[in-house]
Design a protein around this motif. Structure first.
Motif, mmCIF file in Angstrom:
data_model
loop_
_atom_site.group_PDB
_atom_site.id
_atom_site.type_symbol
_atom_site.label_atom_id
_atom_site.label_comp_id
_atom_site.label_asym_id
_atom_site.label_seq_id
_atom_site.Cartn_x
_atom_site.Cartn_y
_atom_site.Cartn_z
ATOM 1 N N VAL A 482 0.838 -1.195 0.000
ATOM 2 C CA VAL A 482 0.000 0.000 0.000
ATOM 3 C C VAL A 482 0.875 1.247 0.000
ATOM 4 O O VAL A 482 1.840 1.344 0.776
ATOM 5 N N TYR A 483 0.517 2.198 -0.860
ATOM 6 C CA TYR A 483 1.096 3.533 -0.798
ATOM 7 C C TYR A 483 -0.055 4.523 -0.744
ATOM 8 O O TYR A 483 -0.996 4.453 -1.555
ATOM 9 N N SER A 484 0.002 5.448 0.207
ATOM 10 C CA SER A 484 -1.089 6.417 0.333
ATOM 11 C C SER A 484 -0.537 7.767 0.750
ATOM 12 O O SER A 484 0.511 7.865 1.400
ATOM 13 N N GLU A 485 -1.280 8.795 0.350
ATOM 14 C CA GLU A 485 -0.989 10.157 0.757
ATOM 15 C C GLU A 485 -2.214 10.720 1.465
ATOM 16 O O GLU A 485 -3.345 10.379 1.126
ATOM 17 N N ALA A 486 -1.969 11.567 2.454
ATOM 18 C CA ALA A 486 -3.063 12.112 3.245
ATOM 19 C C ALA A 486 -2.704 13.524 3.672
ATOM 20 O O ALA A 486 -1.534 13.916 3.670
ATOM 21 N N VAL A 487 -3.721 14.274 4.050
ATOM 22 C CA VAL A 487 -3.517 15.644 4.514
ATOM 23 C C VAL A 487 -4.314 15.871 5.790
ATOM 24 O O VAL A 487 -5.264 15.147 6.090
ATOM 25 N N ARG A 488 -3.883 16.869 6.542
ATOM 26 C CA ARG A 488 -4.684 17.388 7.660
ATOM 27 C C ARG A 488 -4.763 18.897 7.509
ATOM 28 O O ARG A 488 -3.742 19.582 7.432
ATOM 29 N N SER A 489 -5.988 19.404 7.468
ATOM 30 C CA SER A 489 -6.173 20.845 7.360
ATOM 31 C C SER A 489 -5.924 21.498 8.710
ATOM 32 O O SER A 489 -6.347 20.974 9.744
ATOM 33 N N PRO A 490 -5.235 22.641 8.736
ATOM 34 C CA PRO A 490 -5.100 23.359 10.015
ATOM 35 C C PRO A 490 -6.473 23.732 10.537
ATOM 36 O O PRO A 490 -7.339 24.177 9.789
ATOM 37 N N ASP A 491 -6.679 23.519 11.832
ATOM 38 C CA ASP A 491 -8.002 23.775 12.390
ATOM 39 C C ASP A 491 -8.181 25.259 12.696
ATOM 40 O O ASP A 491 -7.254 26.057 12.578
ATOM 41 N N MET A 492 -9.395 25.598 13.091
ATOM 42 C CA MET A 492 -9.731 26.997 13.327
ATOM 43 C C MET A 492 -8.865 27.613 14.416
ATOM 44 O O MET A 492 -8.449 28.767 14.317
ATOM 45 N N GLN A 493 -8.598 26.875 15.472
ATOM 46 C CA GLN A 493 -7.815 27.427 16.567
ATOM 47 C C GLN A 493 -6.369 27.671 16.143
ATOM 48 O O GLN A 493 -5.770 28.687 16.489
ATOM 49 N N GLU A 494 -5.791 26.762 15.377
ATOM 50 C CA GLU A 494 -4.409 26.927 14.945
ATOM 51 C C GLU A 494 -4.253 28.100 13.976
ATOM 52 O O GLU A 494 -3.325 28.894 14.086
ATOM 53 N N ASN A 495 -5.155 28.189 13.012
ATOM 54 C CA ASN A 495 -4.952 29.083 11.884
ATOM 55 C C ASN A 495 -5.722 30.398 11.980
ATOM 56 O O ASN A 495 -5.277 31.406 11.439
ATOM 57 N N ASN A 496 -6.881 30.383 12.663
ATOM 58 C CA ASN A 496 -7.779 31.530 12.584
ATOM 59 C C ASN A 496 -8.171 32.099 13.944
ATOM 60 O O ASN A 496 -9.086 32.921 14.029
ATOM 61 N N VAL A 497 -7.491 31.668 14.995
ATOM 62 C CA VAL A 497 -7.887 32.115 16.323
ATOM 63 C C VAL A 497 -7.637 33.621 16.488
ATOM 64 O O VAL A 497 -6.696 34.186 15.930
ATOM 65 N N ASN A 498 -8.537 34.260 17.228
ATOM 66 C CA ASN A 498 -8.363 35.647 17.663
ATOM 67 C C ASN A 498 -8.623 35.631 19.168
ATOM 68 O O ASN A 498 -9.691 35.975 19.638
ATOM 69 N N TRP A 499 -7.611 35.219 19.902
ATOM 70 C CA TRP A 499 -7.744 34.738 21.282
ATOM 71 C C TRP A 499 -7.439 35.873 22.250
ATOM 72 O O TRP A 499 -6.333 36.410 22.286
ATOM 73 N N SER A 500 -8.419 36.238 23.036
ATOM 74 C CA SER A 500 -8.205 37.237 24.095
ATOM 75 C C SER A 500 -9.296 37.081 25.133
ATOM 76 O O SER A 500 -10.402 36.621 24.835
ATOM 77 N N TYR A 501 -8.974 37.458 26.349
ATOM 78 C CA TYR A 501 -9.905 37.319 27.466
ATOM 79 C C TYR A 501 -10.439 38.692 27.879
ATOM 80 O O TYR A 501 -9.674 39.573 28.260
ATOM 81 N N LEU A 502 -11.748 38.828 27.786
ATOM 82 C CA LEU A 502 -12.418 40.019 28.290
ATOM 83 C C LEU A 502 -12.888 39.728 29.711
ATOM 84 O O LEU A 502 -13.718 38.845 29.931
#
Length: 707
Positions: A482-502
């Motif tokens: 078997v030969y296979s290729e796979a991907v994992r998309s960056p998740d929202m927290q890794e790539n798109n987070v706008n993290w701050s505490y109010l």
């Protein structure tokens, strides 16, 4: 002269083995019905014809293990790493990776993904599913994005629940034991008209670990209540309709504050350490299946689900933590800010050599008349709501006796809503087109290929593929390449987070304000690329007539563009600069050598290398399990299991589990009483140094009534 393709040489070489196969068929036998793998390629296949390694945990094994959680069942799968962050935080990784989260494996319940879209985790302790409702678990050990899309990077755990049609009647079960174990389960299954229905209600509770390594008590208990209603309808001879409604409510204790909550913790009140998480999950799913002919099946599946996590607490910190200078230094140099905090905690001056910004923080702290040293308290939260809508069409067509084609397409919409993580809501849409072709070139050769094209509005497009050649010695014995290729998309927290505490409801107010943003913030890069895995596998699967099943796997897996940096708000630096590779061997042996005796053995050797130092501790080089199940007759049964791993997060793990059960028959009713004992054979903490029990032995008892 044209060069002969390598594949032709391989087929020619293997064909030399065909003459001896006549005797091999007599030796191995073909009388017993072949078992089926259901989820590997979405086609029903014999184990020898699957393009990869699959572990099957059946209902008998689930009951004999005495496991209360699905992660504990994963200890029966070679190469699986089960880690405990806390008593109510469990992770499962295939071959290793980050212990705190499991982002690279797809988990399905009756085809419905329970991989959370926003924070990209699987909440194992919060799954809205009782282990008593599980019929079968298939674990595809290897990349499988060609069948299930991005995030099935390292494997797929496919859970199938018990069919209402095969489990009519009432079941009641209660389990009680040490460490606060208090579980209950009840179900009722019946038929009406053209349908079969089952309603199950269940609850689970335990107290987690007893203490930390510094003898502090641990607030990591968990409690959950679940409802699962499933129905199946035979609309006519060619159509079936299945649907489910699922709900779960529970809470997980938390009490340890994070670094971002106090710049100088020793000189400020801690606030409310009760950071318990309230969890609620809901889902509705439907699957319609139509056989237009004996060679053609059409299937439509749709589901909607929602995850709600509420975590609110009151925290205190110095007024200094809300100043622009502290926020600016945190963004510029988090490590320098930690050094400043240590000096202030020790009441030492900040040297000018630390830099003008750090020096200014120290000057303000000591010379501002005590105003910046005053404690300020307020309300803070990690609340998040996540939703997913998924619609999928799948077509299975037998083009001939030797050729089958599976194809399909799907649409998914994910939403994450959190003021803390995203300053509001964030959406993502995913379109998929997939296919798998199975071609029996001859009696002994099966050539398979699959691919999936996926377009993701946040991560872009991807195309993954797999090709496999299975050489069937007999229909029950096969060698696979078997030969296979796979991907994992960056998740929202890794790539798109706008993290701050109010922080709201401040007491006292800050310059007349009753709310303010905390100094620590993090912004996702927004341009992360997908992780890429390339996997090569050679394996053997054999099903012998005398009850013996063997699977052997040799593998080489490489992950490039690895996103491996910790998701820490105080130092948020996500990138694609890392890599990881795994090489090794796995074996799984399951032998029912008599009608009453069953032996199961697994072993995995994993050699690995990674550029991310924190990942180096999180793979056990040697791990395995051994289990012996016996039916003694007269209602008595027993099972004994051993689980071991040499080093997981630099800690050895060895445990023996014993279950003894007695079943009583009262006419149309059955009562089973069971004793379960777990005995740790090592003296280590579990995964992390803080995770300690007062006793290495745990005992529980259960009673189950069926009528």
């Amino acid at each position: 002269m044209a060069k002969t393709p390598p594949l032709v040489h391989l087929i020619s070489a293997l064909s030399l083995l065909v003459p001896p196969l006549v005797m091999a068929e007599d030796l191995f036998g073909l009388d017993q019905p072949l078992p089926e793998i259901l989820s590997a390629t979405r086609l029903k296949q014999s184990p020898a014809a699957v393009p990869g390694s699959v572990s099957v945990i059946d209902r008998a094994l689930i009951e004999a293990s005495g496991a209360r959680d699905i992660p504990e069942l994963m200890r029966l799968v070679p190469g699986m790493m089960v880690g405990y962050v806390k008593g109510n935080e469990i992770t499962v990784n295939y071959h290793g990776g980050q212990v705190g989260t499991a982002r690279r494996m797809q988990v399905l319940i009756d085809g419905r993904s329970v991989y959370r879209p926003g924070l990209a985790t699987v909440d194992w302790v919060d799954l809205p599913l009782a282990i008593e409702d599980i019929e079968r678990i298939e674990v595809f050990r290897g990349p499988n994005t060609v069948s299930y899309g991005a995030n099935a990077l390292t494997g797929v755990i496919s859970i199938t629940t018990r069919s209402p049609a095969n489990n009519h009647g009432t079941r009641l079960k209660y389990t009680h034991g040490q460490r606060g174990i208090d579980d209950w389960y009840g179900s009722q299954a019946f038929s009406s008209g053209n349908g079969d229905f089952r309603l199950s209600l269940s609850g689970q509770q335990d107290s987690g670990f007893d203490r930390t390594d510094i003898e502090d008590s641990y607030r990591d208990s968990r409690r959950s209540t679940r409802m699962h209603f499933s129905a199946t309808h035979a609309l006519d001879d060619s159509q079936t309709l299945d649907w489910q409604l699922v709900a779960k409510e529970g809470s997980n204790q938390k009490n340890f504050y994070s670094n971002e909550e106090a710049l100088v913790r020793d000189v400020v009140p801690v606030g409310d350490t009760n950071k318990d998480i309230k969890a609620r999950d809901y889902s509705a799913s439907m699957r319609w299946s139509l056989d237009t002919s004996s060679a053609h099946n059409l299937q439509v599946q749709a589901y909607a689900q929602r995850w709600e996590r509420v975590q609110e607490w009151r925290t205190c910190d110095l007024a200094l933590s809300f100043t622009p200078e502290v926020s600016a230094l945190q963004q510029l140099d988090p490590k320098l800010l930690d050094s400043v905090a240590r000096l202030l905690r020790q009441r030492k001056a900040i040297p000018l050599s630390a830099g003008p910004l750090a020096f200014a923080i120290g000057e303000n702290f000591y010379k501002n008349g005590g105003a910046l040293q005053a404690a300020v308290c307020g309300d803070i939260n990690n609340n998040i709501n996540e939703t997913r809508y998924d619609l999928e069409l799948q077509d299975t067509l037998s083009l001939s006796d030797d050729l089958r084609l599976l194809s399909g397409m799907s649409y998914r919409k994910d939403t994450a809503d959190s003021q803390t993580y995203f300053q509001g809501g964030l959406q993502n849409e995913v379109w998929r087109v997939f296919g798998h072709l199975e071609w029996h070139l001859s009696e002994h050769f099966v050539l398979q290929g699959g691919s999936m094209f996926e377009t993701d509005t946040l991560s872009g497009d991807s195309l993954t593929s797999r090709i496999a050649l299975n050489y069937l010695i007999t229909p029950r014995h096969g060698i696979r390449f078997v030969y296979s290729e796979a991907v994992r998309s960056p998740d929202m927290q890794e790539n798109n987070v706008n993290w701050s505490y109010l922080i709201e409801n401040l007491n006292p107010n800050l310059n007349g304000r009753d709310s303010a943003y905390y100094y620590a913030t993090a912004q996702g890069p927004g341009n992360l690329q997908q992780e890429i895995m390339r996997s090569r596998e050679i394996g053997y699967n054999g099903q012998f007539d005398f009850g013996l099943q063997i699977d052997i796997k040799l593998f080489n897996e490489e992950i490039h563009r690895l996103i491996a940096e910790p998701l820490d708000i105080t130092e948020f630096v996500q990138n694609n600069d890392n890599y990881m590779w795994f090489r090794g061997a796995e074996t799984e042996i399951d032998w029912a050598f008599t009608a009453s005796d069953r032996l199961r053995l697994t072993y995995a050797y994993v050699d690995f290398e990674t550029s991310e130092k924190s990942y180096r501790r999180l793979t056990a080089r040697y791990s395995g399990s051994a289990g012996y199940l016996r039916d003694w007759g007269d209602g008595w049964s027993s099972s004994l299991f051993y689980y071991g791993a040499d080093l997981l997060n630099q800690r050895r793990f060895e445990r023996a589990d014993l279950r003894i059960a007695k079943r009583f028959n009262f006419g149309k009713s059955d009562l089973e009483l069971a004793l379960m004992m777990q005995q740790r054979l090592d003296d280590e903490a579990l995964t992390w140094r803080e995770n300690l029990y007062d006793q290495r032995r745990m005992v529980s008892v259960s009673a189950q009534l069926e009528f």
